[in-house]
Design a protein around this motif. Sequence first.
Motif, PDB file in Angstrom:
ATOM      1  N   VAL A 231      -6.061   2.719   1.381  1.00  0.00           N
ATOM      2  CA  VAL A 231      -7.405   2.663   1.948  1.00  0.00           C
ATOM      3  C   VAL A 231      -7.893   1.230   1.845  1.00  0.00           C
ATOM      4  CG1 VAL A 231      -9.797   3.386   1.661  1.00  0.00           C
ATOM      5  CG2 VAL A 231      -7.960   5.063   1.412  1.00  0.00           C
ATOM      6  N   GLY A 232      -8.280   0.647   2.970  1.00  0.00           N
ATOM      7  CA  GLY A 232      -8.756  -0.731   2.980  1.00  0.00           C
ATOM      8  C   GLY A 232      -7.997  -1.553   4.003  1.00  0.00           C
ATOM      9  N   PRO A 233      -8.219  -2.858   4.016  1.00  0.00           N
ATOM     10  CA  PRO A 233      -7.492  -3.707   4.969  1.00  0.00           C
ATOM     11  C   PRO A 233      -6.008  -3.781   4.602  1.00  0.00           C
ATOM     12  CG  PRO A 233      -8.819  -5.049   3.484  1.00  0.00           C
ATOM     13  CD  PRO A 233      -9.168  -3.625   3.194  1.00  0.00           C
ATOM     14  N   VAL A 234      -5.188  -3.028   5.334  1.00  0.00           N
ATOM     15  CA  VAL A 234      -3.751  -2.956   5.041  1.00  0.00           C
ATOM     16  C   VAL A 234      -3.067  -4.203   5.584  1.00  0.00           C
ATOM     17  CG1 VAL A 234      -1.632  -1.631   5.367  1.00  0.00           C
ATOM     18  CG2 VAL A 234      -3.828  -0.439   5.128  1.00  0.00           C
ATOM     19  N   GLU A 235      -2.320  -4.876   4.736  1.00  0.00           N
ATOM     20  CA  GLU A 235      -1.544  -6.050   5.125  1.00  0.00           C
ATOM     21  C   GLU A 235      -0.164  -5.945   4.510  1.00  0.00           C
ATOM     22  OE1 GLU A 235      -2.693  -9.734   2.903  1.00  0.00           O
ATOM     23  OE2 GLU A 235      -4.422  -8.486   2.344  1.00  0.00           O
ATOM     24  N   THR A 236       0.743  -6.821   4.919  1.00  0.00           N
ATOM     25  CA  THR A 236       2.106  -6.783   4.406  1.00  0.00           C
ATOM     26  C   THR A 236       2.363  -8.002   3.529  1.00  0.00           C
ATOM     27  OG1 THR A 236       2.912  -5.554   6.329  1.00  0.00           O
ATOM     28  CG2 THR A 236       4.546  -6.713   5.010  1.00  0.00           C
ATOM     29  N   GLN A 237       2.706  -7.748   2.279  1.00  0.00           N
ATOM     30  CA  GLN A 237       3.185  -8.764   1.347  1.00  0.00           C
ATOM     31  C   GLN A 237       4.450  -8.204   0.709  1.00  0.00           C
ATOM     32  OE1 GLN A 237       0.241 -10.213  -1.430  1.00  0.00           O
ATOM     33  NE2 GLN A 237      -1.363 -10.342   0.119  1.00  0.00           N
ATOM     34  N   ASP A 238       5.584  -8.435   1.369  1.00  0.00           N
ATOM     35  CA  ASP A 238       6.863  -7.788   1.077  1.00  0.00           C
ATOM     36  C   ASP A 238       6.867  -6.335   1.531  1.00  0.00           C
ATOM     37  OD1 ASP A 238       8.131 -10.029  -0.022  1.00  0.00           O
ATOM     38  OD2 ASP A 238       7.259  -9.650  -1.992  1.00  0.00           O
ATOM     39  N   ARG A 239       5.773  -5.618   1.305  1.00  0.00           N
ATOM     40  CA  ARG A 239       5.607  -4.254   1.810  1.00  0.00           C
ATOM     41  C   ARG A 239       4.109  -4.057   2.082  1.00  0.00           C
ATOM     42  NH1 ARG A 239       7.501  -1.293  -3.700  1.00  0.00           N
ATOM     43  NH2 ARG A 239       9.054  -2.930  -3.499  1.00  0.00           N
ATOM     44  N   PRO A 240       3.724  -2.996   2.782  1.00  0.00           N
ATOM     45  CA  PRO A 240       2.297  -2.786   3.045  1.00  0.00           C
ATOM     46  C   PRO A 240       1.520  -2.616   1.737  1.00  0.00           C
ATOM     47  CG  PRO A 240       3.624  -1.433   4.501  1.00  0.00           C
ATOM     48  CD  PRO A 240       4.570  -2.000   3.475  1.00  0.00           C
TER      49      PRO A 240
ATOM     50  N   PRO B 295      17.197  -5.723  -4.388  1.00  0.00           N
ATOM     51  CA  PRO B 295      16.348  -6.818  -3.879  1.00  0.00           C
ATOM     52  C   PRO B 295      14.883  -6.726  -4.279  1.00  0.00           C
ATOM     53  CG  PRO B 295      17.700  -5.833  -2.124  1.00  0.00           C
ATOM     54  CD  PRO B 295      17.728  -4.905  -3.285  1.00  0.00           C
ATOM     55  N   ASP B 296      14.426  -5.596  -4.839  1.00  0.00           N
ATOM     56  CA  ASP B 296      13.006  -5.436  -5.158  1.00  0.00           C
ATOM     57  C   ASP B 296      12.564  -6.476  -6.181  1.00  0.00           C
ATOM     58  OD1 ASP B 296      12.919  -3.336  -3.477  1.00  0.00           O
ATOM     59  OD2 ASP B 296      12.393  -1.818  -4.947  1.00  0.00           O
ATOM     60  N   PRO B 297      11.432  -7.151  -5.944  1.00  0.00           N
ATOM     61  CA  PRO B 297      10.911  -8.101  -6.935  1.00  0.00           C
ATOM     62  C   PRO B 297      10.406  -7.369  -8.171  1.00  0.00           C
ATOM     63  CG  PRO B 297       9.339  -7.792  -5.167  1.00  0.00           C
ATOM     64  CD  PRO B 297      10.590  -7.051  -4.756  1.00  0.00           C
ATOM     65  N   LYS B 298      10.341  -8.067  -9.312  1.00  0.00           N
ATOM     66  CA  LYS B 298       9.898  -7.456 -10.562  1.00  0.00           C
ATOM     67  C   LYS B 298       9.001  -8.426 -11.318  1.00  0.00           C
ATOM     68  CE  LYS B 298      13.779  -4.278 -11.328  1.00  0.00           C
ATOM     69  NZ  LYS B 298      14.397  -4.495 -10.030  1.00  0.00           N
ATOM     70  N   ALA B 299       7.872  -7.894 -11.828  1.00  0.00           N
ATOM     71  CA  ALA B 299       6.998  -8.629 -12.740  1.00  0.00           C
ATOM     72  C   ALA B 299       6.987  -7.864 -14.057  1.00  0.00           C
ATOM     73  CB  ALA B 299       5.584  -8.733 -12.166  1.00  0.00           C
ATOM     74  N   PHE B 300       7.282  -8.535 -15.162  1.00  0.00           N
ATOM     75  CA  PHE B 300       7.488  -7.859 -16.440  1.00  0.00           C
ATOM     76  C   PHE B 300       6.211  -7.840 -17.265  1.00  0.00           C
ATOM     77  CE2 PHE B 300      11.639  -9.358 -15.058  1.00  0.00           C
ATOM     78  CZ  PHE B 300      12.396  -8.207 -15.172  1.00  0.00           C
TER      79      PHE B 300
END
Length: 326
Positions: free
Chosen positions: A193-202, A99-104
């Motif tokens: 380090v920084g503002p941690v947010e979730t976009q599919d994963r942290p 299921p992991d997304p991929k950018a080539f």
Amino acid sequence: MTPLFGRRRFLLGAGALAAAPLSRPALAQPSAQEYAEELQVRVENKSVPELCAEKDNIEIDFVSPRIRNLQIQAVHPSYINTIVSDRWAPDWSSCDLSPDPKAFSQAKRRTFWESPEFWLTGYTFPSFWRPNDVPVRIGDRVERGFHLVQVWMWYRERAEEILVFYPPDGYWRARPLPFEDMRWTAYGSSFLVGPVETQDRPIVDLAEVVVEPETRSFILKFRRGGEARIAIKTIDQERLALDVSFSESLPGGHPFAALRSMYAMETMSDAAIVAWRTKRGKGWEEAPVIDFHGANATEVWLGRHLPSRHNLSAPDMVFGKFQGAK
């Protein structure tokens, strides 16, 4: 990571980081002045059980609207001197990564800055889970398209990789110089380090990374606003210490840092135990990482007491010296 053999024939000078002492060892009691200045932060556990040894199911978040400074250390595990045969090969049993997304991308490797003591090598992989559009600036030179940047150091007549960062998602991994006569040690847990947010994963969403070789620092500019400076404080055969400072409070109440790691069971883990110290506590508290309920803490250690079959020589991680705005 691919080592760069035979790149250097220089010795570290007297002022090199290898000789720089820490102000105190990890897990030691702070001085009275440090007690007065240290900030207590909220430590939250978002970890979940996982069978796959190659998935980061451990997430420990650090939260405080007052944070301005902290220190992150990678410290050799307590059993490092007992290792006879190291283990670092991945274990893909019980794993499904489909299921992991991929950018080539077009694969490449480039050393884009170097000195007699330190150098930076960037990698672009054939695929990565996020687009690789974060610029890395060093002086007047700007590099784009790297998925990974390695920080190398010349030590004892050989190249040592001590730190890596991933511009597309803001992850970092650190390790001390190899213990005594070991030729190599493994990476283990990652940190943000920084503002941690979730976009599919942290993640930490970076607008730019600026490298300052003269101060051995990295300036992280965040897409959400503000910036942080990560400076290499100490690097020796015991630990790598990074001083972190923030320009302002982080937007939106996001965690200011996070640790990501893996835990399948205690002897198949990169981090198995959490220990923490409170500002007025009389001693350290400790819990299995998967059962940790969170705490208010002034210092946090995450690591292993028992040798693991996964990344055996990987370091423990210590987060502390939290300080608020003056």
